[in-house]
Motif scaffolding. Sequence first.
Motif, PDB file in Angstrom:
ATOM      1  N   ASP A  75       0.731   3.367  -2.870  1.00 47.20           N
ATOM      2  CA  ASP A  75      -0.399   4.124  -3.660  1.00 47.20           C
ATOM      3  C   ASP A  75       0.401   6.162  -3.126  1.00 47.20           C
ATOM      4  N   ALA A 122      -0.358   5.871   4.508  1.00 49.86           N
ATOM      5  CA  ALA A 122      -0.023   5.428   3.849  1.00 49.86           C
ATOM      6  C   ALA A 122      -0.063   3.511   4.748  1.00 49.86           C
ATOM      7  N   ARG A 179      -7.758   6.883   2.092  1.00 56.34           N
ATOM      8  CA  ARG A 179      -8.314   6.180   3.024  1.00 56.34           C
ATOM      9  C   ARG A 179      -9.259   6.299   4.073  1.00 56.34           C
ATOM     10  N   GLN A 221       0.357  -0.882   0.174  1.00 57.26           N
ATOM     11  CA  GLN A 221      -0.175   0.334   0.321  1.00 57.26           C
ATOM     12  C   GLN A 221       0.565   0.930  -0.154  1.00 57.26           C
ATOM     13  N   LEU A 279      -4.911   9.671  -0.337  1.00 59.18           N
ATOM     14  CA  LEU A 279      -5.067   8.702  -0.667  1.00 59.18           C
ATOM     15  C   LEU A 279      -6.427   7.826  -0.066  1.00 59.18           C
TER      16      LEU A 279
END
Length: 309
Positions: free
Chosen positions: A22, A153, A181, A19, A179
């Motif tokens: 990203d 991240a 999230r 991840q 991102l």
Amino acid sequence: MAGVGGRFLCPGDQEWPSQLGDLGEAAPVGLWVRGGPDLRIWSLRSVAVVGARACTPYGAHMAASLGSGLAERGWVVTSGAAFGVDGAAHRGALSAGGATVAVLACGVDAAYPAGHAELVARIAEQGLVIGELPPGDHPTRSRFVLRNRVIAALTRGTVVVEAQYRSGSLVTARHAQRLGRFTMGVPGPATSGLSAGVHELLRGEGVLVTDAAEVAELVGDIGDLAPERRGPVLPRDLLDPVSARVLEALPAHGAAGGRDIARGAGTSADEALGKLYELHSLGFVERSGDGWRLAGHATPVGTERRGGA
């Protein structure tokens, strides 16, 4: 390289968290890792808890509660090992015997702040201490800002507990938003400057959370549901709908006749009368002359409203 200096990971390594890709061109070229667990596996179920260094006792309590609660639910608590909220979140996870990751803005062989040397050592024993900088490097202001993007991240979501308007914790939250999230905030007093940044976040795309169960429900899988929020169950909550309406139709003070109560409850006089006798047997109401009143309420002379029973 192992030991206090840690081992070095780079993209392509089995333990490298995918991840981080990203971040695109801003992705770290490598990470130093101190501790035994697999960083890639841990990052798959990780939540960041960040906030003010000079936090209030309320902020420290909430951070520790989130840390322990998330750890008990099998989540990895990730933060920056700073004073205040970060340290409280790490300690909460450690106290629950759970997993926690400290992302440093210096070499993983050093502790910053120095007052957290013991905490960082505990995290290295029970969890992971990671950083972009090689062993021996010291933190700078710009390195803290860069560190925040790694925290965002690595995790499924970021929870901010107390932050002023210009706060590094909000930088982490904004990275998380970019991102894709989850971004969450713990509300505080409207008069507290330390909660002003969190409230600004919540007015935007941030989600209000108050405990670990709500965080897990948001970032977790199907079935990770927070318990339903409600006050204590009262006896009147167990009444059927018609009985509840009849009870609500009685005046707070004084008495009322059966026909008045029926009109207030939206039912027939006969049905209201039947429910009144049921409520009487349950101790909710009592007779008052030709009318009815709430049990335990004295009826002043001359206040009875006669409408027949």
